[in-house]
Design a protein around this motif. Structure first.
Motif, short mmCIF file in Angstrom:
data_model
loop_
_atom_site.label_atom_id
_atom_site.label_comp_id
_atom_site.label_asym_id
_atom_site.label_seq_id
_atom_site.Cartn_x
_atom_site.Cartn_y
_atom_site.Cartn_z
N ASN A 96 69.30 38.82 96.67
CA ASN A 96 68.23 39.69 97.17
C ASN A 96 66.85 39.13 96.83
O ASN A 96 65.93 39.17 97.67
CB ASN A 96 68.38 41.10 96.59
CG ASN A 96 69.52 41.87 97.24
OD1 ASN A 96 69.79 41.69 98.43
ND2 ASN A 96 70.18 42.72 96.48
N ALA A 99 66.21 36.17 99.13
CA ALA A 99 65.92 36.61 100.50
C ALA A 99 64.50 37.14 100.60
O ALA A 99 63.79 36.87 101.58
CB ALA A 99 66.91 37.70 100.92
N LYS A 100 64.06 37.88 99.58
CA LYS A 100 62.71 38.42 99.58
C LYS A 100 61.67 37.31 99.49
O LYS A 100 60.66 37.32 100.21
CB LYS A 100 62.53 39.39 98.41
CG LYS A 100 61.18 40.10 98.39
CD LYS A 100 61.12 41.11 97.24
CE LYS A 100 59.76 41.82 97.23
NZ LYS A 100 59.67 42.81 96.11
N ALA A 101 61.92 36.33 98.62
CA ALA A 101 60.98 35.21 98.45
C ALA A 101 60.88 34.36 99.71
O ALA A 101 59.81 33.89 100.10
CB ALA A 101 61.39 34.35 97.27
N LYS A 102 62.02 34.17 100.38
CA LYS A 102 62.07 33.33 101.58
C LYS A 102 61.75 34.10 102.87
O LYS A 102 61.60 33.52 103.93
CB LYS A 102 63.46 32.71 101.72
CG LYS A 102 63.75 31.59 100.74
CD LYS A 102 63.19 30.28 101.25
CE LYS A 102 63.68 29.11 100.44
NZ LYS A 102 63.28 27.81 101.02
N LYS A 103 61.70 35.44 102.73
CA LYS A 103 61.45 36.32 103.88
C LYS A 103 62.50 36.12 104.98
O LYS A 103 62.19 35.96 106.16
CB LYS A 103 60.04 36.10 104.43
CG LYS A 103 58.94 36.44 103.42
CD LYS A 103 57.56 36.21 104.01
CE LYS A 103 56.49 36.56 102.98
NZ LYS A 103 55.12 36.34 103.50
N VAL A 104 63.76 36.13 104.54
CA VAL A 104 64.88 36.01 105.48
C VAL A 104 65.87 37.13 105.20
O VAL A 104 65.77 37.84 104.19
CB VAL A 104 65.60 34.64 105.35
CG1 VAL A 104 64.67 33.51 105.73
CG2 VAL A 104 66.14 34.43 103.94
N SER A 105 66.83 37.31 106.09
CA SER A 105 67.84 38.34 105.90
C SER A 105 68.75 37.97 104.73
O SER A 105 68.84 36.81 104.32
CB SER A 105 68.68 38.51 107.16
OG SER A 105 69.48 37.35 107.37
N THR A 106 69.45 38.98 104.21
CA THR A 106 70.39 38.73 103.11
C THR A 106 71.47 37.75 103.54
O THR A 106 71.85 36.85 102.78
CB THR A 106 71.05 40.05 102.67
OG1 THR A 106 70.03 40.98 102.29
CG2 THR A 106 71.98 39.84 101.48
N ALA A 109 70.01 34.26 103.62
CA ALA A 109 69.79 33.80 102.25
C ALA A 109 71.10 33.35 101.61
O ALA A 109 71.17 32.28 100.98
CB ALA A 109 69.16 34.91 101.42
N LYS A 304 59.60 24.68 112.56
CA LYS A 304 59.51 24.62 111.09
C LYS A 304 59.12 23.22 110.63
O LYS A 304 58.31 23.06 109.71
CB LYS A 304 60.85 25.01 110.47
CG LYS A 304 60.85 25.00 108.95
CD LYS A 304 62.20 25.41 108.41
CE LYS A 304 62.22 25.36 106.89
NZ LYS A 304 63.55 25.75 106.34
#
Length: 448
Positions: A96, A99-106, A109, A304
């Protein structure tokens, strides 16, 4: 503890062994890492690999998403590895937070964490592949997910049984076959409670869409496999055609590749060809890319890791670097400085020789150290050697007919706030030397 192979009987063992002999024969002696979650599919795969006496180790990821349940999965898989007498690898993640740091879904991640760690384990333990337990219905689920995302033919032609790093030997087998093998041989596994939720698209398809399709057409899965085979053959043909077009449309150029717009437009199905040429470079804004063909020079689309830039009659594909804000300092005591794509050398000299474009002479007494080396930015100007007055670099580059990529590659050598050398092109007239200059210093630039 060794497993008594006589305990395990099923037509699937014979079919699995035949599949390995036919499609993985050359890899039979390669040491591999089995990705085992603790669920039905990966547990059965571990027993099947033990049956075939393949040289394998087991890797398990604890994603910390289900509390004690996740920890119990890890213990269960570790006990299995001991039972099968193979080496066990375990990694626990804070999925979690990642995922938050990368701004992606769980899910995204977990996938990134999983495969990055698998690669590390393989390198550290001289294992050549990761083996996953993806089966026929996983392939069908992925197919339907890719349809919902508007995927091209490569997203519909199925998972590869053999990739550069991942092997999927269970792809020809259905989950029903896998479950039957486990039940016949009293194999235990762990149930992931999150699989019961329809929160994720894959689960919703598994619980609702696929059963409905199989009810409407009992042979749906078998026919799906045939369709995928046809799609894969078409994909292979398309790849061959694209390879032929590549030599006509694409040429290697300064820091990238040039796609000839005239050739592109003259080729039938231009948009499809452009997609095929660029699909491996992470682009998603395909409508914007197609519009570049008729856009003004300087327009670009980024992914990217790459940029596609319109420049006169070509589209330039280059890596999406971020050097524009980089600033380097050259101290008076330094003799050389290494930058991305450039090495700059400084030496004191007695005599002046007519320089080439990669050399520049200055009066050491006129320079203020540390000198600054940076990229150009809008509004920059200097006094070009041999000319009267100031000139903006944008105009200077335009006169040289520099492309966007060439402009971005240029480095500037600066003393205080003055640009004294557009490296590789022209020095500043205010810093010119003469025959009586006492302390000559020579700079030499070498581009990679």
């Amino acid at each position: 503890m060794e497993i008594d192979s006589a305990l395990f009987t099923s037509p699937m063992i014979t079919a699995f062994k035949e599949h390995l002999e036919t499609h993985f024969f050359q890899l039979k002696n390669e040491p591999v890492l089995l990705a085992v979650s603790g669920g039905l599919d990966s547990i059965v795969l571990a027993y099947l690999f033990s049956e075939t006496q393949w040289n394998f180790e087991i890797g398990h990821c604890n994603f910390s998403l289900r509390g004690k349940e996740s920890d119990a999965d890890a213990v269960f898989v570790e006990e299995l590895a001991a039972k099968l007498n193979v080496k066990f690898h375990l990694q626990k993640f804070d999925t979690n937070a990642f995922a938050k740091a990368k701004k992606v879904s769980t899910q995204m991640a977990a996938r990134e964490l999983r495969y990055n760690w698998f690669e590390e384990v393989c390198k550290e333990n001289q294992l050549n592949y990761v083996v996953t337990a993806h089966h026929a219905k996983d392939d069908l689920e992925t197919f339907l997910i890719n349809i919902s995302r508007g995927s091209g033919i490569e997203g519909l032609s199925g998972m590869e049984s053999q990739g550069d790093f991942v092997l999927r030997p269970l792809l020809p087998f259905s989950r029903e076959e896998i479950a039957k093998y486990a039940q016949e041989n009293n194999i235990k596994w762990r149930e992931d409670s999150s699989n019961n939720s329809d929160k994720y698209l894959r689960n919703h398809l598994r619980h609702h869409a696929i059963p409905a399709l199989e009810e409407a057409a009992p042979q749906f899965l078998a026919q799906f496999k045939k369709s995928q085979q046809h799609l894969q053959e078409s994909a292979n043909l398309l790849e061959d055609y694209t390879a032929l077009l590549f030599s006509k449309i694409v040429t290697q150029s300064f820091k990238g590749y040039d796609l000839n717009i005239t050739q592109l437009k003259a080729t039938p199905n231009t948009k499809a060809v452009l997609y095929q040429l660029l699909k491996d470079f992470d682009f998603t804004a395909w409508d914007d890319i197609y519009e570049l063909l008729d856009a003004q020079p300087g327009k670009y689309v980024i992914s990217k890791n790459y940029r596609l830039i319109k420049d006169r009659e070509v589209l330039i594909l280059t890596e999406n670097t971020k050097e524009e804000d980089a600033v380097y300092r050259f101290a008076s005591t330094q003799h050389e400085l290494h930058l991305p794509d450039l090495k700059l050398e400084k030496e004191s000299v007695q005599d002046f020789k007519r320089p080439n474009t990669n050399e520049a002479y200055f009066d050491l007494n006129q320079l203020e150290f540390p000198l600054i080396i940076r990229k150009w930015k809008e509004g920059d100007a200097f006094f070009p050697f041999g000319m009267k007055g100031k000139k903006k670099l944008s105009k200077f580059f335009k006169d040289l007919k520099y492309s966007t990529i060439q402009k971005e590659a240029v480095w500037l050598l600066c003393s205080k706030n003055d640009i004294i050398w557009v490296i590789g092109e022209r020095t500043d007239d205010r810093y010119k030397i003469n025959s009586t200059t006492p302390n000559l210093v020579k700079f030499t630039a070498e581009y990679d």
